[in-house]
Design a protein around this motif. Structure first.
Motif, short mmCIF file in Angstrom:
data_model
loop_
_atom_site.label_atom_id
_atom_site.label_comp_id
_atom_site.label_asym_id
_atom_site.label_seq_id
_atom_site.Cartn_x
_atom_site.Cartn_y
_atom_site.Cartn_z
N LEU A 1 0.82 -1.21 0.00
CA LEU A 1 0.00 0.00 0.00
C LEU A 1 0.86 1.26 0.00
CD1 LEU A 1 -2.62 -1.01 2.74
CD2 LEU A 1 -2.92 -1.12 0.26
N ASN A 2 0.49 2.25 -0.84
CA ASN A 2 1.11 3.56 -0.71
C ASN A 2 0.36 4.34 0.38
OD1 ASN A 2 -1.23 4.78 -1.87
ND2 ASN A 2 -0.36 4.63 -3.93
N ASP A 3 0.78 5.58 0.63
CA ASP A 3 0.20 6.33 1.75
C ASP A 3 -1.30 6.55 1.57
OD1 ASP A 3 2.65 6.44 2.96
OD2 ASP A 3 3.09 8.52 2.38
N GLU A 4 -1.71 6.92 0.37
CA GLU A 4 -3.13 7.15 0.14
C GLU A 4 -3.92 5.87 0.31
OE1 GLU A 4 -6.20 8.86 -3.29
OE2 GLU A 4 -4.11 8.45 -3.78
N GLN A 5 -3.44 4.77 -0.25
CA GLN A 5 -4.13 3.50 -0.12
C GLN A 5 -4.16 3.03 1.33
OE1 GLN A 5 -1.71 1.27 -2.80
NE2 GLN A 5 -2.65 2.12 -4.66
N ARG A 6 -3.09 3.29 2.04
CA ARG A 6 -3.05 2.90 3.46
C ARG A 6 -4.13 3.64 4.25
NH1 ARG A 6 0.00 -0.39 7.01
NH2 ARG A 6 -1.19 -0.23 8.94
N ASN A 7 -4.36 4.88 3.89
CA ASN A 7 -5.43 5.65 4.53
C ASN A 7 -6.79 5.01 4.27
OD1 ASN A 7 -6.50 7.81 6.03
ND2 ASN A 7 -6.77 9.07 4.21
N TYR A 8 -7.05 4.64 3.00
CA TYR A 8 -8.31 3.98 2.68
C TYR A 8 -8.43 2.65 3.42
CZ TYR A 8 -8.43 7.26 -1.29
OH TYR A 8 -8.44 8.39 -2.07
N TYR A 9 -7.32 1.93 3.50
CA TYR A 9 -7.31 0.64 4.20
C TYR A 9 -7.64 0.83 5.68
CZ TYR A 9 -5.31 -3.35 6.69
OH TYR A 9 -5.11 -4.41 7.55
N ASP A 10 -6.98 1.79 6.32
CA ASP A 10 -7.21 2.02 7.74
C ASP A 10 -8.67 2.39 8.00
OD1 ASP A 10 -4.56 1.51 8.33
OD2 ASP A 10 -3.98 3.64 8.39
N MET A 11 -9.24 3.24 7.15
CA MET A 11 -10.63 3.64 7.33
C MET A 11 -11.56 2.46 7.09
SD MET A 11 -10.33 7.36 5.43
CE MET A 11 -11.87 8.10 6.00
N SER A 12 -11.24 1.63 6.10
CA SER A 12 -12.07 0.44 5.83
C SER A 12 -12.03 -0.53 7.02
CB SER A 12 -11.57 -0.28 4.57
OG SER A 12 -11.71 0.54 3.42
N MET A 13 -10.87 -0.73 7.58
CA MET A 13 -10.74 -1.64 8.72
C MET A 13 -11.48 -1.10 9.94
SD MET A 13 -9.23 -4.27 7.59
CE MET A 13 -8.90 -5.13 9.14
N MET A 14 -11.47 0.21 10.13
CA MET A 14 -12.22 0.79 11.24
C MET A 14 -13.72 0.54 11.05
SD MET A 14 -10.27 4.31 12.37
CE MET A 14 -9.77 4.91 10.76
N SER A 15 -14.20 0.68 9.81
CA SER A 15 -15.61 0.41 9.55
C SER A 15 -15.94 -1.05 9.82
CB SER A 15 -15.98 0.79 8.11
OG SER A 15 -17.35 0.58 7.86
N LEU A 16 -15.07 -1.94 9.38
CA LEU A 16 -15.30 -3.37 9.61
C LEU A 16 -15.32 -3.71 11.10
CD1 LEU A 16 -13.09 -4.89 6.76
CD2 LEU A 16 -15.58 -5.00 6.94
N SER A 17 -14.63 -2.90 11.90
CA SER A 17 -14.62 -3.14 13.35
C SER A 17 -15.76 -2.42 14.06
CB SER A 17 -13.28 -2.69 13.94
OG SER A 17 -13.14 -1.29 13.86
N GLY A 18 -16.60 -1.71 13.28
CA GLY A 18 -17.77 -1.07 13.87
C GLY A 18 -17.70 0.43 13.99
N ASP A 19 -16.55 1.04 13.66
CA ASP A 19 -16.41 2.49 13.71
C ASP A 19 -16.66 3.04 12.31
OD1 ASP A 19 -15.75 5.12 13.96
OD2 ASP A 19 -13.64 4.80 14.52
N HIS A 20 -17.90 3.49 12.07
CA HIS A 20 -18.29 3.94 10.74
C HIS A 20 -18.15 5.44 10.53
CE1 HIS A 20 -19.81 -0.08 10.33
NE2 HIS A 20 -20.72 0.09 11.26
N GLY A 21 -17.74 6.16 11.56
CA GLY A 21 -17.65 7.62 11.47
C GLY A 21 -16.52 8.07 10.56
N ASN A 22 -16.44 9.40 10.37
CA ASN A 22 -15.39 10.02 9.57
C ASN A 22 -15.30 9.44 8.16
OD1 ASN A 22 -14.56 11.71 11.70
ND2 ASN A 22 -13.28 10.09 12.56
N ASN A 23 -16.44 9.04 7.62
CA ASN A 23 -16.51 8.47 6.27
C ASN A 23 -15.83 7.11 6.15
OD1 ASN A 23 -18.08 10.04 4.32
ND2 ASN A 23 -16.66 11.70 4.77
N ASN A 24 -15.60 6.43 7.26
CA ASN A 24 -14.96 5.11 7.20
C ASN A 24 -15.81 4.12 6.40
OD1 ASN A 24 -12.92 6.07 8.84
ND2 ASN A 24 -13.82 5.28 10.73
N TRP A 25 -17.11 4.13 6.62
CA TRP A 25 -18.00 3.20 5.92
C TRP A 25 -18.00 3.49 4.42
CZ3 TRP A 25 -23.44 4.10 4.31
CH2 TRP A 25 -24.10 2.91 3.94
N HIS A 26 -18.06 4.77 4.11
CA HIS A 26 -18.02 5.20 2.70
C HIS A 26 -16.77 4.68 2.01
CE1 HIS A 26 -17.38 7.76 -0.73
NE2 HIS A 26 -16.56 8.57 -0.11
#
Length: 607
Positions: free
Chosen positions: A492-517
């Protein structure tokens, strides 16, 4: 070699920042962005890593589909297959580096105007359109101060631009549609950029802008003069998917739709079987807003595609190009919409509700289906935070092979940046583009500062300019999906890592900050993966016209589009399909016939 070349760009930029700081400047402040804007970070993107196999499939499918479509398909393929890697890079501290990234002393002022998007922009505390990470960075590195003459939301932007053109009250830099660009050229309001652009664009900028084989530049060229910089995109990034409310599916024990008949059955079930369980007759099947098309959310392009109809694009037929809006397949789609409306499966008030109001209704459990683009969940991410059971999944638009229905792809370039003929420092605009691309996507990129931040803001939308490599989103989707499924984040590059981190937060139940999106776009079985499927299967219909706007387009297209909306809406509400023939007749009389002749005159030169 590539890393060494790009590294020297990074050194050049850092050296300039250091020199500015030594002269009393301040270091750029931290990450800034907009939560609403994270929805649209790449409405027109695709992936470089996914392209080799896709190109092979696309080439064979295009040839089989129709020989007359070959030219347009090749134009689309050029975007999919061209990487954006600089071939040469100026050495740090050289005159060439200064030409690409050098600042002004004393500081200069550039005027511009701003489209705030459909939902407006939000900023971190203390920031604003006039004072944010990008405006500060341009001042610190390039010595350029931005003066916004005006800013309006998306619904008003085109009208304001038209008024500015008519009154000759135009800023130094402005984003316009192709017809507006043509009008400004005819008014002698535009700077000739034929020599300016290649003199000042950095190698990476050149690669991004020419990634479609030069078709975007050709579409901005009149009488041999380059009149604008095209925002080169990828038509695949603007394809449509079907979003399905899956918690309703589960409650009613229904399956995902595979055919358009399945979609209609779901529409009926969501309308009549109280899927939200509130005991009220207040839900509908397919969400749609008063403009029917064009917003990318709860719109009908995908629905029409299911019937082999292609809205607002030119398609090959019998050796000529024809306009999708007036073809018999459009009438077939309208026939079904009249039935849905008559049966109460469309909101009876859709004709007066804009996309923002429909967004509210979707969040209020009024709809279970909507056709839209890959970023739609950003609009309703706050609802997911409040109600974790609220779940939508993207699936392919059902495309009937018996009628050769395909997903429509617009020409990848529909917007342009123009420079006023009166601008005092026109090369400053190209320098701004160079810096935006380098800090957003180059080797010295700080994507979580300048593009999308971990807390859901999106600074890219604050900028005067925004360009991106045409392939980046599909590339990110593949990379993020692989990381989520395997746990391997090393690629992952930096941008992709950001998307990955947000996706993993959504999968763990934290959907805020556009994580689910972000999960719904970039994660496993996300909307970008669905759209990639159109390409891999060759199941797409590109816009076959990609030339500069014809004379009649410039003069009449807006009127014809308004007529289409008015007549389509009347047919849906009134149920009289015979009115479609009247609409086609009027369309031809009001300029459509002449526009078609002009398009085919251009088409003949491409064979």
């Amino acid at each position: 070699m590539k890393k060494m070349r790009n590294f020297t760009i990074a050194i050049a930029v850092l050296l300039i920042v250091a020199m500015m700081a030594a002269c009393g400047g301040t270091a750029p402040s931290g990450a800034e962005t907009t939560a609403a804007a994270a929805a649209t970070t790449a409405a027109s993107a695709a992936t470089e890593a996914a392209t080799t196999a896709a190109t092979t499939t696309a080439a064979s499918t295009t040839a089989a589909a129709a020989g007359a479509a070959t030219t347009a398909a090749q134009a689309t393929t050029a975007v999919i297959t061209t990487t954006a890697t600089p071939e040469t890079t100026p050495a740090a501290g050289t005159a060439e580096a200064d030409k690409f990234f050098g600042g002004y002393d004393p500081m200069i002022t550039i005027t511009s105007v701003k489209n705030l998007g459909s939902a407006g922009l939000t900023f971190p505390e203390g920031d604003s359109l006039e004072d944010n990470v990008w405006t500060r960075y341009y001042e610190e590195v390039l010595g350029i101060k931005i003066d916004w003459l005006w800013s309006v939301n998306d619904a008003e932007y085109d009208q304001k631009v038209n008024i500015a053109i008519t009154s000759n009250d135009i800023p130094d830099i402005m984003r316009v549609r192709n017809t507006q660009m043509k009008m400004m050229y005819e008014n002698d309001q535009l700077l000739d950029m034929t020599d300016l652009l290649p003199e000042y664009w950095a190698p990476f900028t050149e690669d991004v802008i020419t990634a479609d084989g030069g078709n975007g530049l050709r579409s901005a060229t009149f009488d041999g003069k380059l009149s604008a910089i095209p925002i080169v995109g990828n038509g695949l990034g603007n394809a449509f998917v079907l979003w399905v409310r899956t918690d309703w599916l589960e409650k009613l024990n229904l399956d995902f739709p595979e055919t358009i008949e399945d979609v209609l059955a779901l529409s009926e079930a969501f309308t009549t079987q109280d899927p939200d369980g509130n005991g009220l007759d207040d839900s509908f099947g397919i969400a749609v807003h008063k403009d029917l098309f064009g917003v990318g959310f709860a719109c009908l392009e995908g629905f029409f595609n299911a019937y082999g109809a292609y809205h607002d694009i030119w398609i090959p037929r019998d050796g000529q190009l024809v306009y999708g809006n007036v073809q018999p397949e459009a009438k077939a789609a309208l026939r079904v919409l009249t039935e849905l409306y008559a049966n109460g499966q469309l909101d009876p008030e859709f004709g007066v509700k804009d996309a923002n109001k429909v967004t509210e209704d979707v969040g209020a459990n009024r709809f279970g289906l909507m056709f839209g683009q890959f970023s739609n969940m950003a609009r309703i991410n706050p609802v997911k935070v409040e109600n974790p059971e609220f779940e939508w999944v993207p699936v392919s638009v059902p495309l009937d092979s018996d009628i050769q229905a395909k997903a429509q792809l617009p020409f990848g370039t529909s917007r342009y940046f123009v420079i006023s003929k009166a601008a005092k420092n026109p090369e400053a605009f190209v320098k701004m583009v160079n810096l935006q691309l380098e800090k957003s996507y180059g080797e010295s990129a700080e994507s979580t500062r300048f593009n999308i931040t971990p807390d859901g803001y999106g600074p890219y939308s604050y900028n005067v300019v925004y360009f991106e490599p045409a392939m980046k989103n599909f590339d990110a989707a593949k990379a993020v999906t692989y990381a989520v499924e395997t746990g391997d984040t090393s690629l992952l590059n930096d941008e992709q890592r950001n998307y990955y981190d947000m996706s993993m937060m959504s999968l763990s139940g934290d959907h805020g900050n556009n994580n689910w999106h972000q999960l719904k776009m970039f994660g496993p079985k996300g909307s970008l993966s669905v759209m990639q499927g159109y390409w891999d299967s060759g199941n797409y219909m590109p816009n076959a016209f990609y030339g500069a706007p014809t004379q009649t387009m410039t003069e009449k297209l807006s009127t014809l589009q308004t007529q289409t909306l008015t007549d389509y809406t009347a047919i849906i509400l009134g149920g009289n399909l015979d009115d479609f023939e009247v609409y086609v007749q009027n369309w031809n009389l009001l300029g459509g016939e002449q526009m078609t002749a002009e398009v085919n005159e251009w088409y003949a030169t491409q064979q």
